[in-house]
Design a protein around this motif. Structure first.
Motif, PDB file in Angstrom:
ATOM      1  N   ALA A   1      -6.677   2.596  -6.460  1.00 49.70           N
ATOM      2  CA  ALA A   1      -6.740   1.147  -6.152  1.00 49.70           C
ATOM      3  C   ALA A   1      -6.825   0.035  -5.358  1.00 49.70           C
ATOM      4  CB  ALA A   1      -5.312   0.782  -7.251  1.00 49.70           C
ATOM      5  N   ASP A   2      -5.620   0.262  -4.057  1.00 47.63           N
ATOM      6  CA  ASP A   2      -5.193  -0.181  -3.562  1.00 47.63           C
ATOM      7  C   ASP A   2      -6.825  -0.220  -2.076  1.00 47.63           C
ATOM      8  OD1 ASP A   2      -3.179  -0.859  -4.014  1.00 47.63           O
ATOM      9  OD2 ASP A   2      -2.288   0.427  -2.122  1.00 47.63           O
ATOM     10  N   GLU A   3      -7.273   0.594  -2.391  1.00 43.30           N
ATOM     11  CA  GLU A   3      -8.690   0.810  -1.464  1.00 43.30           C
ATOM     12  C   GLU A   3     -10.073   0.971  -2.311  1.00 43.30           C
ATOM     13  OE1 GLU A   3      -8.276   5.187   0.028  1.00 43.30           O
ATOM     14  OE2 GLU A   3      -6.550   4.458   1.559  1.00 43.30           O
ATOM     15  N   PHE A   4     -10.216   0.393  -3.558  1.00 41.35           N
ATOM     16  CA  PHE A   4     -11.287   0.281  -4.112  1.00 41.35           C
ATOM     17  C   PHE A   4     -11.610  -0.975  -4.059  1.00 41.35           C
ATOM     18  CE2 PHE A   4     -13.825  -0.920  -7.730  1.00 41.35           C
ATOM     19  CZ  PHE A   4     -14.590   0.789  -7.780  1.00 41.35           C
ATOM     20  N   PRO A   5     -12.950  -0.509  -3.451  1.00 36.36           N
ATOM     21  CA  PRO A   5     -14.746   0.087  -3.211  1.00 36.36           C
ATOM     22  C   PRO A   5     -14.746   1.121  -2.644  1.00 36.36           C
ATOM     23  CG  PRO A   5     -15.322  -1.856  -2.850  1.00 36.36           C
ATOM     24  CD  PRO A   5     -13.961  -1.544  -2.741  1.00 36.36           C
TER      25      PRO A   5
ATOM     26  N   VAL B   1      -7.926  -3.053 -10.111  1.00 34.75           N
ATOM     27  CA  VAL B   1      -9.845  -3.311  -9.510  1.00 34.75           C
ATOM     28  C   VAL B   1      -9.543  -4.505 -10.129  1.00 34.75           C
ATOM     29  CG1 VAL B   1      -9.114  -1.075  -8.428  1.00 34.75           C
ATOM     30  CG2 VAL B   1     -10.545  -1.516 -10.707  1.00 34.75           C
ATOM     31  N   VAL B   2      -9.671  -4.915 -11.048  1.00 33.36           N
ATOM     32  CA  VAL B   2     -10.983  -6.017 -11.965  1.00 33.36           C
ATOM     33  C   VAL B   2     -10.196  -7.358 -11.950  1.00 33.36           C
ATOM     34  CG1 VAL B   2     -11.488  -7.269 -14.214  1.00 33.36           C
ATOM     35  CG2 VAL B   2     -11.444  -4.663 -14.074  1.00 33.36           C
ATOM     36  N   VAL B   3      -9.230  -7.482 -11.494  1.00 37.31           N
ATOM     37  CA  VAL B   3      -7.756  -8.443 -11.529  1.00 37.31           C
ATOM     38  C   VAL B   3      -8.643  -8.247  -9.759  1.00 37.31           C
ATOM     39  CG1 VAL B   3      -5.954  -9.999 -11.587  1.00 37.31           C
ATOM     40  CG2 VAL B   3      -6.449  -8.055 -13.152  1.00 37.31           C
ATOM     41  N   THR B   4      -7.895  -7.836  -9.390  1.00 41.64           N
ATOM     42  CA  THR B   4      -8.035  -8.109  -7.583  1.00 41.64           C
ATOM     43  C   THR B   4      -9.667  -8.627  -7.143  1.00 41.64           C
ATOM     44  OG1 THR B   4      -7.345  -5.472  -6.774  1.00 41.64           O
ATOM     45  CG2 THR B   4      -5.492  -6.680  -7.686  1.00 41.64           C
ATOM     46  N   GLN B   5      -9.889  -6.945  -7.347  1.00 41.66           N
ATOM     47  CA  GLN B   5     -11.582  -6.956  -6.418  1.00 41.66           C
ATOM     48  C   GLN B   5     -12.346  -7.954  -7.385  1.00 41.66           C
ATOM     49  OE1 GLN B   5     -11.911  -5.005  -3.656  1.00 41.66           O
ATOM     50  NE2 GLN B   5      -9.587  -3.861  -3.451  1.00 41.66           N
ATOM     51  N   GLY B   6     -12.480  -8.291  -8.664  1.00 43.83           N
ATOM     52  CA  GLY B   6     -13.268  -8.601  -9.894  1.00 43.83           C
ATOM     53  C   GLY B   6     -14.607  -7.726  -9.773  1.00 43.83           C
ATOM     54  N   ALA B   7     -13.799  -6.041 -10.067  1.00 46.38           N
ATOM     55  CA  ALA B   7     -14.614  -5.367 -10.154  1.00 46.38           C
ATOM     56  C   ALA B   7     -15.403  -5.349 -11.612  1.00 46.38           C
ATOM     57  CB  ALA B   7     -14.334  -4.323  -9.574  1.00 46.38           C
ATOM     58  N   ARG B   8     -16.742  -4.565 -11.818  1.00 45.89           N
ATOM     59  CA  ARG B   8     -16.733  -4.609 -13.725  1.00 45.89           C
ATOM     60  C   ARG B   8     -16.274  -3.008 -13.902  1.00 45.89           C
ATOM     61  NH1 ARG B   8     -22.363  -3.964 -13.848  1.00 45.89           N
ATOM     62  NH2 ARG B   8     -22.213  -3.655 -11.676  1.00 45.89           N
TER      63      ARG B   8
ATOM     64  N   ALA C   1     -21.188  -0.062 -14.993  1.00 49.56           N
ATOM     65  CA  ALA C   1     -19.425  -0.142 -14.214  1.00 49.56           C
ATOM     66  C   ALA C   1     -19.690   0.337 -12.940  1.00 49.56           C
ATOM     67  CB  ALA C   1     -18.458   0.089 -15.419  1.00 49.56           C
ATOM     68  N   ASP C   2     -18.725  -0.706 -12.635  1.00 45.43           N
ATOM     69  CA  ASP C   2     -18.350  -0.256 -11.165  1.00 45.43           C
ATOM     70  C   ASP C   2     -16.519   0.616 -10.971  1.00 45.43           C
ATOM     71  OD1 ASP C   2     -19.340  -2.496 -10.106  1.00 45.43           O
ATOM     72  OD2 ASP C   2     -18.311  -3.460  -9.910  1.00 45.43           O
ATOM     73  N   LEU C   3     -16.270   0.616 -12.196  1.00 49.72           N
ATOM     74  CA  LEU C   3     -15.513   1.548 -12.085  1.00 49.72           C
ATOM     75  C   LEU C   3     -15.087   2.008 -13.664  1.00 49.72           C
ATOM     76  CD1 LEU C   3     -12.668   3.523 -11.584  1.00 49.72           C
ATOM     77  CD2 LEU C   3     -11.080   1.916 -11.609  1.00 49.72           C
ATOM     78  N   LEU C   4     -15.680   2.970 -14.361  1.00 54.96           N
ATOM     79  CA  LEU C   4     -14.920   3.486 -15.701  1.00 54.96           C
ATOM     80  C   LEU C   4     -14.208   4.254 -16.169  1.00 54.96           C
ATOM     81  CD1 LEU C   4     -17.165   3.411 -18.864  1.00 54.96           C
ATOM     82  CD2 LEU C   4     -17.804   5.709 -17.629  1.00 54.96           C
ATOM     83  N   VAL C   5     -13.268   4.273 -16.924  1.00 55.08           N
ATOM     84  CA  VAL C   5     -11.462   5.147 -17.223  1.00 55.08           C
ATOM     85  C   VAL C   5     -12.677   6.124 -18.165  1.00 55.08           C
ATOM     86  CG1 VAL C   5      -9.788   5.599 -18.260  1.00 55.08           C
ATOM     87  CG2 VAL C   5     -10.065   3.565 -16.955  1.00 55.08           C
TER      88      VAL C   5
END
Ligand SMILES: Nc1ncnc2c1ncn2[C@@H]1O[C@H](COP(=O)(O)OP(=O)(O)OP(=O)(O)O)[C@@H](O)[C@H]1O
Ligand SMILES: [Mg+2]
Ligand SMILES: [Zn+2]
Length: 282
Positions: free
Chosen positions: A73-77, A104-111, A146-150
């Motif tokens: 999470a810290d290193e994303f993306p 990553v959504v909240v801190t990086q604005g990732a989708r 999506a930038d990150l998919l679960v």
């Protein structure tokens, strides 16, 4: 409620050196983040899952999994691999996956996007139309992009050719476009090909080998949090873990895997799902 400065547009008028212009309103970041969080489709049950409220106890592999997840999470993306969280029910795999996604959504604005694999397949099946492919692509596009998919609970779906093809298509497309995915699964990464509960057998050899290429495997066991008494804590989780004893999958999963693989009556499923442009590799 509409913002007093911008009326909810996200842009507020300003006057600079006599020139009238617009600039981003302070409310915009917050609104954008809330929208991104909502768009991620995290089930309400997991809405408050965080890495900071995950109870830790003396369980080396669990601690290591949480550390790896934090690092991701810290290193994303700037991450080269996704994660594959493997373990028995109730050890917090989905919790950890969601916590990383939210972060990553909240801190990086990732989708970010969350899907239970069975739900996703059910939705794709229900939109399937052999003539018009638009509906299923409406579902698939955000999953691919999506930038990150679960993908939660991999392998829980009844195995079939269509299931394998569809999941492969999604995973391959994301892999080719270097978009990380976090998987969770109950099925262990054991080398025995004859074991119907082996991850490899459950998801198919092709996807299995892809998973190894694209993910760091975080396999751990622990106490079942769902059995934790109210106000229980780290010590109770340790006790539950010890009681669980030798790591084993629930008999239910084992029995159903056998029954399903032997069941010749495959349900009616759409065939030849293709990603337009043929981007998906094999
Ligand atoms: N160590 C923990 N600290 C705090 N909450 C936890 C912990 N482990 C699990 N939970 C909570 O317990 C519930 C079950 O956890 P979760 O759904 O993540 O388990 P899981 O490993 O994904 O299980 P399954 O294999 O059944 O999907 C969730 O509400 C989760 O937030
Ligand atoms: Mg889970
Ligand atoms: Zn505003």
């Amino acid at each position: 409620m509409s913002c007093a400065s911008c009326g909810g547009t996200g842009w507020r008028p300003v006057e600079l050196d006599g020139v009238r212009r617009v600039e981003r309103c302070e409310c915009w970041e917050g609104t954008r983040t809330s929208k991104l969080v909502a768009d991620a489709r995290v089930p309400p049950r997991y809405a408050r899952c965080d890495l900071d409220n995950f109870i830790l106890y003396q369980n080396e592999r669990l601690l290591s999994a949480v550390n790896r997840a934090k690092k991701f999470a810290d290193e994303f993306p700037a991450v080269s691999k996704g994660l594959c969280l493997i373990g028995p029910p109730g050890v917090g795999k989905t919790h950890i996956a969601v916590a990383v996604l939210r972060k990553v959504v909240v801190t990086q604005g990732a989708r970010g996007l969350f899907y239970d694999v069975r739900d996703l397949l059910r939705i794709i099946r229900s939109t399937y139309n052999p003539v018009v492919r638009t509906a299923e692509m409406d579902i698939l596009r955000p999953v691919m992009d999506a930038d990150l998919l679960v993908l939660d609970d991999l392998g829980a779906e009844k195995p079939s050719e269509w299931v394998e093809e569809t999941v492969n298509l999604i995973v391959n497309t994301r892999y080719n476009e270097r978009r990380p995915t976090i998987f969770t699964t109950n099925y262990e990464d054991v080398p025995d090909d004859a074991d119907l509960d082996a991850l490899k057998v459950r998801v198919g050899f092709r996807l299995y080998s892809r998973l190894h290429e694209m993910c760091e495997f975080l396999e751990y066991d622990g106490g079942d949090y769902r059995m934790l008494p109210a106000n229980g804590g780290a010590d109770d989780l340790t006790t539950l873990w010890k009681k669980r004893g030798q790591r084993s999958l629930p008999a239910r999963a084992y029995r159903s895997a056998r029954a399903e693989i032997r069941d010749p009556a495959e349900r009616r499923e759409p065939r030849d799902l293709k990603w337009p442009g043929g981007k998906a590799g094999r």
